[in-house]
Design an enzyme around this catalytic site. Structure first.
Site, PDB file in Angstrom:
ATOM      1  N   ASN A   9      38.140  30.187   1.799  1.00  0.00           N
ATOM      2  CA  ASN A   9      37.935  30.140   0.346  1.00  0.00           C
ATOM      3  C   ASN A   9      38.293  31.519  -0.225  1.00  0.00           C
ATOM      4  O   ASN A   9      37.655  32.520   0.111  1.00  0.00           O
ATOM      5  CB  ASN A   9      36.474  29.769   0.064  1.00  0.00           C
ATOM      6  CG  ASN A   9      36.168  29.696  -1.428  1.00  0.00           C
ATOM      7  OD1 ASN A   9      36.657  30.510  -2.202  1.00  0.00           O
ATOM      8  ND2 ASN A   9      35.338  28.757  -1.818  1.00  0.00           N
ATOM      9  N   HIS A  45      37.994  27.315  -5.825  1.00  0.00           N
ATOM     10  CA  HIS A  45      36.957  26.637  -6.604  1.00  0.00           C
ATOM     11  C   HIS A  45      37.074  27.119  -8.048  1.00  0.00           C
ATOM     12  O   HIS A  45      36.396  28.066  -8.449  1.00  0.00           O
ATOM     13  CB  HIS A  45      35.588  27.001  -6.007  1.00  0.00           C
ATOM     14  CG  HIS A  45      34.440  26.230  -6.554  1.00  0.00           C
ATOM     15  ND1 HIS A  45      33.370  25.842  -5.779  1.00  0.00           N
ATOM     16  CD2 HIS A  45      34.155  25.783  -7.794  1.00  0.00           C
ATOM     17  CE1 HIS A  45      32.488  25.184  -6.519  1.00  0.00           C
ATOM     18  NE2 HIS A  45      32.939  25.148  -7.757  1.00  0.00           N
ATOM     19  N   GLU A  72      38.045  22.651  -4.826  1.00  0.00           N
ATOM     20  CA  GLU A  72      36.699  22.127  -5.020  1.00  0.00           C
ATOM     21  C   GLU A  72      36.223  22.448  -6.430  1.00  0.00           C
ATOM     22  O   GLU A  72      36.697  23.398  -7.063  1.00  0.00           O
ATOM     23  CB  GLU A  72      35.741  22.698  -3.966  1.00  0.00           C
ATOM     24  CG  GLU A  72      35.687  24.203  -3.956  1.00  0.00           C
ATOM     25  CD  GLU A  72      34.785  24.787  -2.880  1.00  0.00           C
ATOM     26  OE1 GLU A  72      34.759  24.257  -1.755  1.00  0.00           O
ATOM     27  OE2 GLU A  72      34.129  25.795  -3.173  1.00  0.00           O
ATOM     28  N   HIS A 192      29.133  26.568   2.961  1.00  0.00           N
ATOM     29  CA  HIS A 192      28.229  27.426   2.183  1.00  0.00           C
ATOM     30  C   HIS A 192      27.374  28.272   3.097  1.00  0.00           C
ATOM     31  O   HIS A 192      26.621  27.758   3.909  1.00  0.00           O
ATOM     32  CB  HIS A 192      27.333  26.651   1.208  1.00  0.00           C
ATOM     33  CG  HIS A 192      27.194  27.409  -0.084  1.00  0.00           C
ATOM     34  ND1 HIS A 192      26.404  28.526  -0.212  1.00  0.00           N
ATOM     35  CD2 HIS A 192      27.836  27.278  -1.268  1.00  0.00           C
ATOM     36  CE1 HIS A 192      26.540  29.008  -1.435  1.00  0.00           C
ATOM     37  NE2 HIS A 192      27.412  28.286  -2.089  1.00  0.00           N
ATOM     38  N   ASP A 193      27.532  29.573   2.955  1.00  0.00           N
ATOM     39  CA  ASP A 193      26.745  30.562   3.707  1.00  0.00           C
ATOM     40  C   ASP A 193      26.967  30.492   5.213  1.00  0.00           C
ATOM     41  O   ASP A 193      26.123  30.961   5.983  1.00  0.00           O
ATOM     42  CB  ASP A 193      25.238  30.431   3.390  1.00  0.00           C
ATOM     43  CG  ASP A 193      24.943  30.733   1.933  1.00  0.00           C
ATOM     44  OD1 ASP A 193      25.519  31.689   1.399  1.00  0.00           O
ATOM     45  OD2 ASP A 193      24.157  29.985   1.328  1.00  0.00           O
ATOM     46  N   GLY A 215      33.933  31.422   2.445  1.00  0.00           N
ATOM     47  CA  GLY A 215      34.446  32.440   1.537  1.00  0.00           C
ATOM     48  C   GLY A 215      33.688  33.741   1.614  1.00  0.00           C
ATOM     49  O   GLY A 215      34.160  34.744   2.153  1.00  0.00           O
ATOM     50  N   HIS A 216      32.445  33.736   1.119  1.00  0.00           N
ATOM     51  CA  HIS A 216      31.735  34.992   0.871  1.00  0.00           C
ATOM     52  C   HIS A 216      31.583  35.858   2.125  1.00  0.00           C
ATOM     53  O   HIS A 216      31.975  37.035   2.126  1.00  0.00           O
ATOM     54  CB  HIS A 216      30.361  34.675   0.263  1.00  0.00           C
ATOM     55  CG  HIS A 216      29.641  35.890  -0.194  1.00  0.00           C
ATOM     56  ND1 HIS A 216      29.954  36.544  -1.359  1.00  0.00           N
ATOM     57  CD2 HIS A 216      28.654  36.615   0.388  1.00  0.00           C
ATOM     58  CE1 HIS A 216      29.179  37.605  -1.495  1.00  0.00           C
ATOM     59  NE2 HIS A 216      28.382  37.669  -0.443  1.00  0.00           N
TER      60      HIS A 216
HETATM   61  N1  PXP Z   1      31.825  24.721  -0.135  1.00  0.00           N
HETATM   62  C1  PXP Z   1      31.522  24.606  -1.442  1.00  0.00           C
HETATM   63  C2  PXP Z   1      31.475  23.235  -2.030  1.00  0.00           C
HETATM   64  C3  PXP Z   1      31.313  25.732  -2.236  1.00  0.00           C
HETATM   65  O1  PXP Z   1      31.030  25.585  -3.538  1.00  0.00           O
HETATM   66  C4  PXP Z   1      31.420  27.008  -1.652  1.00  0.00           C
HETATM   67  C5  PXP Z   1      31.252  28.231  -2.499  1.00  0.00           C
HETATM   68  O2  PXP Z   1      32.215  28.269  -3.497  1.00  0.00           O
HETATM   69  C6  PXP Z   1      31.732  27.083  -0.280  1.00  0.00           C
HETATM   70  C7  PXP Z   1      31.913  25.920   0.450  1.00  0.00           C
HETATM   71  C8  PXP Z   1      31.880  28.385   0.424  1.00  0.00           C
HETATM   72  O3  PXP Z   1      30.633  29.074   0.468  1.00  0.00           O
HETATM   73  P1  PXP Z   1      30.602  30.566   0.943  1.00  0.00           P
HETATM   74  O4  PXP Z   1      31.334  31.384  -0.086  1.00  0.00           O
HETATM   75  O5  PXP Z   1      29.126  30.885   1.000  1.00  0.00           O
HETATM   76  O6  PXP Z   1      31.252  30.640   2.289  1.00  0.00           O
END
Ligand code: PXP
Length: 239
Positions: A9, A45, A72, A192-193, A215-216
């Protein structure tokens, strides 16, 4: 077990670019480089305020991504129009509000059944695979199947938070819900995370997992290890 795909991401890279009003770093070059370094997909996103990736980035990215392009976001009218025009390989539907800092939950797929059924059908008619972001809950997985989704993406924020206390407990619902999804014929993504501490355990436990989008943590790690090393470190967690 098959290798799980890493979709990077690149929203946080766009945030850095936007902070100076120039084209540095160049998002399309970053996308190309992520792929050259081993990423098997690129995720963006776009949010209504375009504080990260902008809608005008989407066609440019579509032109350069050679692996899998995943867009997304919340399927409001603008998102639907732009995504259908760009035709990414996959659209992941996320119920985040316009001001949300980041996504913090998945869809209530039964409450929003009619709305989701409609947007899923529109995206699929444009040749786009549709994944629905859900918490790990059997009712929500069944609801995703009922609206015609191709895949689900599990929200892994709670897993990541609880992982350090009790990994087996943290992943339990994801294991059960992934099995249900596979039985229903749904593909399984997660995100996510996820990070270098919790990713390999998740991948080993959650059978049927096909793709993670990260991503993060990956961008934070890249500040220390560099983008190329970091992507390879994440890919190694998924083999
Ligand atoms: N999946 C979705 C649906 C998200 O909204 C996000 C954050 O934009 C991610 C994955 C990636 O999350 P992270 O940035 O914590 O890795």
């Amino acid at each position: 077990m098959a290798t799980v795909r890493l979709s990077v991401n690149i929203n946080k890279i766009a945030l850095i670019r936007n902070s100076r009003g120039s084209n540095q770093p160049d998002l399309t070059q970053i996308a190309r480089d992520c792929e050259a370094f081993g990423a098997q997909g690129i995720t963006v996103h776009p949010r209504p305020d375009e504080r990260h990736v902008r809608f005008d980035d989407l066609p440019l990215l579509k032109d350069v991504v050679t692996t899998e392009f995943n867009i997304e976001g919340n399927p409001d009218a603008r998102f639907m129009r732009e995504v259908i025009q760009v035709q990414p390989h996959q659209a992941t539907l996320v119920p985040d509000g316009p001001q949300a800092l980041t996504s913090d939950q998945g869809w209530d797929t039964t409450k929003y059944h009619d709305f989701l059924q409609d947007v899923v059908a529109q995206l699929q008619a444009a040749g786009i695979r549709v994944s629905i972001f859900v918490d790990a809950d059997e009712r929500l997985v069944e609801g995703a199947k009922a609206v015609g989704a191709d895949r689900i993406e599990f929200y892994t924020g709670h897993y990541a938070k609880d992982f350090s206390k009790n990994p087996a407990e943290a992943v339990k619902k994801h294991v059960q819900c992934a099995q249900l999804a596979v039985n229903l014929g749904l593909g399984v993504n997660a995100g996510h995370d996820l990070n270098l501490q919790n990713l390999n355990y998740y991948k080993n436990e959650v059978h049927g997992l096909q793709e993670v989008s990260i991503g993060h943590a990956l961008v934070c790690d890249a500040m220390y290890f560099g983008l190329q090393n970091t992507i390879q470190m994440y890919v190694r967690q998924l083999i």
